[in-house]
Design a protein around this motif. Sequence first.
Motif, PDB file in Angstrom:
ATOM      1  N   GLY A 148       0.835  -1.195   0.000  1.00  0.00           N
ATOM      2  CA  GLY A 148       0.000   0.000   0.000  1.00  0.00           C
ATOM      3  C   GLY A 148       0.865   1.238   0.000  1.00  0.00           C
ATOM      4  O   GLY A 148       1.986   1.226   0.496  1.00  0.00           O
ATOM      5  N   TYR A 149       0.389   2.308  -0.583  1.00  0.00           N
ATOM      6  CA  TYR A 149       1.109   3.575  -0.567  1.00  0.00           C
ATOM      7  C   TYR A 149       0.099   4.697  -0.700  1.00  0.00           C
ATOM      8  O   TYR A 149      -1.045   4.472  -1.085  1.00  0.00           O
ATOM      9  N   LEU A 150       0.510   5.913  -0.378  1.00  0.00           N
ATOM     10  CA  LEU A 150      -0.377   7.065  -0.497  1.00  0.00           C
ATOM     11  C   LEU A 150      -0.186   7.697  -1.861  1.00  0.00           C
ATOM     12  O   LEU A 150       0.931   7.952  -2.290  1.00  0.00           O
ATOM     13  N   ASN A 151      -1.295   7.945  -2.532  1.00  0.00           N
ATOM     14  CA  ASN A 151      -1.202   8.600  -3.840  1.00  0.00           C
ATOM     15  C   ASN A 151      -1.078  10.110  -3.655  1.00  0.00           C
ATOM     16  O   ASN A 151      -1.023  10.622  -2.545  1.00  0.00           O
ATOM     17  N   LEU A 152      -1.030  10.839  -4.753  1.00  0.00           N
ATOM     18  CA  LEU A 152      -0.822  12.287  -4.699  1.00  0.00           C
ATOM     19  C   LEU A 152      -1.953  13.031  -3.991  1.00  0.00           C
ATOM     20  O   LEU A 152      -1.760  14.138  -3.501  1.00  0.00           O
ATOM     21  N   LYS A 153      -3.132  12.427  -3.932  1.00  0.00           N
ATOM     22  CA  LYS A 153      -4.261  13.056  -3.255  1.00  0.00           C
ATOM     23  C   LYS A 153      -4.321  12.681  -1.782  1.00  0.00           C
ATOM     24  O   LYS A 153      -5.242  13.050  -1.078  1.00  0.00           O
ATOM     25  N   GLY A 154      -3.341  11.897  -1.293  1.00  0.00           N
ATOM     26  CA  GLY A 154      -3.312  11.489   0.101  1.00  0.00           C
ATOM     27  C   GLY A 154      -4.173  10.275   0.400  1.00  0.00           C
ATOM     28  O   GLY A 154      -4.332   9.893   1.550  1.00  0.00           O
ATOM     29  N   LEU A 155      -4.751   9.677  -0.636  1.00  0.00           N
ATOM     30  CA  LEU A 155      -5.573   8.488  -0.446  1.00  0.00           C
ATOM     31  C   LEU A 155      -4.704   7.248  -0.562  1.00  0.00           C
ATOM     32  O   LEU A 155      -3.725   7.232  -1.309  1.00  0.00           O
ATOM     33  N   LYS A 156      -5.090   6.207   0.139  1.00  0.00           N
ATOM     34  CA  LYS A 156      -4.310   4.977   0.094  1.00  0.00           C
ATOM     35  C   LYS A 156      -4.674   4.172  -1.152  1.00  0.00           C
ATOM     36  O   LYS A 156      -5.830   3.875  -1.405  1.00  0.00           O
ATOM     37  N   ASP A 157      -3.664   3.889  -1.934  1.00  0.00           N
ATOM     38  CA  ASP A 157      -3.802   2.994  -3.075  1.00  0.00           C
ATOM     39  C   ASP A 157      -3.064   1.714  -2.738  1.00  0.00           C
ATOM     40  O   ASP A 157      -2.257   1.669  -1.809  1.00  0.00           O
ATOM     41  N   SER A 158      -3.298   0.699  -3.501  1.00  0.00           N
ATOM     42  CA  SER A 158      -2.621  -0.559  -3.244  1.00  0.00           C
ATOM     43  C   SER A 158      -2.079  -1.124  -4.550  1.00  0.00           C
ATOM     44  O   SER A 158      -2.720  -1.045  -5.586  1.00  0.00           O
ATOM     45  N   VAL A 159      -0.896  -1.659  -4.461  1.00  0.00           N
ATOM     46  CA  VAL A 159      -0.280  -2.389  -5.560  1.00  0.00           C
ATOM     47  C   VAL A 159       0.033  -3.766  -5.014  1.00  0.00           C
ATOM     48  O   VAL A 159       0.604  -3.892  -3.929  1.00  0.00           O
ATOM     49  N   VAL A 160      -0.355  -4.795  -5.727  1.00  0.00           N
ATOM     50  CA  VAL A 160      -0.060  -6.159  -5.315  1.00  0.00           C
ATOM     51  C   VAL A 160       0.854  -6.779  -6.363  1.00  0.00           C
ATOM     52  O   VAL A 160       0.535  -6.781  -7.554  1.00  0.00           O
ATOM     53  N   LEU A 161       2.005  -7.269  -5.902  1.00  0.00           N
ATOM     54  CA  LEU A 161       2.955  -7.920  -6.794  1.00  0.00           C
ATOM     55  C   LEU A 161       2.855  -9.424  -6.627  1.00  0.00           C
ATOM     56  O   LEU A 161       2.702  -9.915  -5.510  1.00  0.00           O
ATOM     57  N   THR A 162       2.976 -10.133  -7.738  1.00  0.00           N
ATOM     58  CA  THR A 162       3.189 -11.569  -7.681  1.00  0.00           C
ATOM     59  C   THR A 162       4.448 -11.862  -8.467  1.00  0.00           C
ATOM     60  O   THR A 162       4.557 -11.488  -9.634  1.00  0.00           O
ATOM     61  N   ILE A 163       5.400 -12.492  -7.798  1.00  0.00           N
ATOM     62  CA  ILE A 163       6.622 -12.938  -8.462  1.00  0.00           C
ATOM     63  C   ILE A 163       6.392 -14.367  -8.920  1.00  0.00           C
ATOM     64  O   ILE A 163       5.988 -15.218  -8.123  1.00  0.00           O
ATOM     65  N   ILE A 164       6.643 -14.624 -10.175  1.00  0.00           N
ATOM     66  CA  ILE A 164       6.607 -15.978 -10.721  1.00  0.00           C
ATOM     67  C   ILE A 164       8.055 -16.354 -10.969  1.00  0.00           C
ATOM     68  O   ILE A 164       8.772 -15.644 -11.689  1.00  0.00           O
ATOM     69  N   GLY A 165       8.523 -17.433 -10.349  1.00  0.00           N
ATOM     70  CA  GLY A 165       9.924 -17.783 -10.520  1.00  0.00           C
ATOM     71  C   GLY A 165      10.284 -19.123  -9.930  1.00  0.00           C
ATOM     72  O   GLY A 165       9.434 -20.000  -9.776  1.00  0.00           O
ATOM     73  N   HIS A 166      11.551 -19.243  -9.574  1.00  0.00           N
ATOM     74  CA  HIS A 166      12.047 -20.478  -8.975  1.00  0.00           C
ATOM     75  C   HIS A 166      13.011 -20.130  -7.848  1.00  0.00           C
ATOM     76  O   HIS A 166      13.426 -18.975  -7.709  1.00  0.00           O
ATOM     77  N   THR A 167      13.351 -21.134  -7.054  1.00  0.00           N
ATOM     78  CA  THR A 167      14.207 -20.900  -5.898  1.00  0.00           C
ATOM     79  C   THR A 167      15.493 -21.703  -5.989  1.00  0.00           C
ATOM     80  O   THR A 167      15.590 -22.678  -6.731  1.00  0.00           O
ATOM     81  N   GLU A 168      16.465 -21.240  -5.206  1.00  0.00           N
ATOM     82  CA  GLU A 168      17.697 -21.995  -5.006  1.00  0.00           C
ATOM     83  C   GLU A 168      18.190 -21.709  -3.597  1.00  0.00           C
ATOM     84  O   GLU A 168      17.980 -20.622  -3.063  1.00  0.00           O
ATOM     85  N   GLU A 169      18.824 -22.696  -2.997  1.00  0.00           N
ATOM     86  CA  GLU A 169      19.390 -22.532  -1.671  1.00  0.00           C
ATOM     87  C   GLU A 169      20.682 -21.736  -1.780  1.00  0.00           C
ATOM     88  O   GLU A 169      21.458 -21.923  -2.711  1.00  0.00           O
TER      89      GLU A 169
END
Length: 154
Positions: A74-95
């Motif tokens: 979540g972050y505040l937009n220029l008008k001071g209202l809370k907007d939300s951005v949701v990220l999804t990472i698609i990938g793989h893992t390694e130790e």
Amino acid sequence: MNKHGTIKGHIEAVLKTNGFAVLATECNGQPHTSLIAITQFGNLWQIIFATYRNTLKYRNLSHNNKVAVLIEGGYLNLKGLKDSVVLTIIGHTEEISIAGNEAPYQAHLKRHPEMESFMLSSDCVLIRVIAKSYQVVYGIDDIGWITADELDSI
């Protein structure tokens, strides 16, 4: 700024401000989700997290290293209202081997100092998530995609 530049800026902001995410793993057709503490490490297409080896998430990753990682920012937009951005990472893992490679360990400890005793456990391991692509959701019908290669070229 072009569309990909805007998406890159939102990814940077979410990774900088949010230290937690939901990790989705799978084994034998059964999905599993876990709350994880994350740290961006290196470039935008890498995050790290710590886990015990004796967990379902670690066992799942040992059988299938493909993952999705959901991060709400979540972050505040220029008008001071809370907007939300949701990220999804698609990938793989390694130790990540800590021996001779202290940088990931120190970066994660700096971001999450409350995890020091957890990370000192002999059963704890660091995992790197390497993004193949990001889905960036601004609203129900406002979704953008960017690949790791596109991120590197911006």
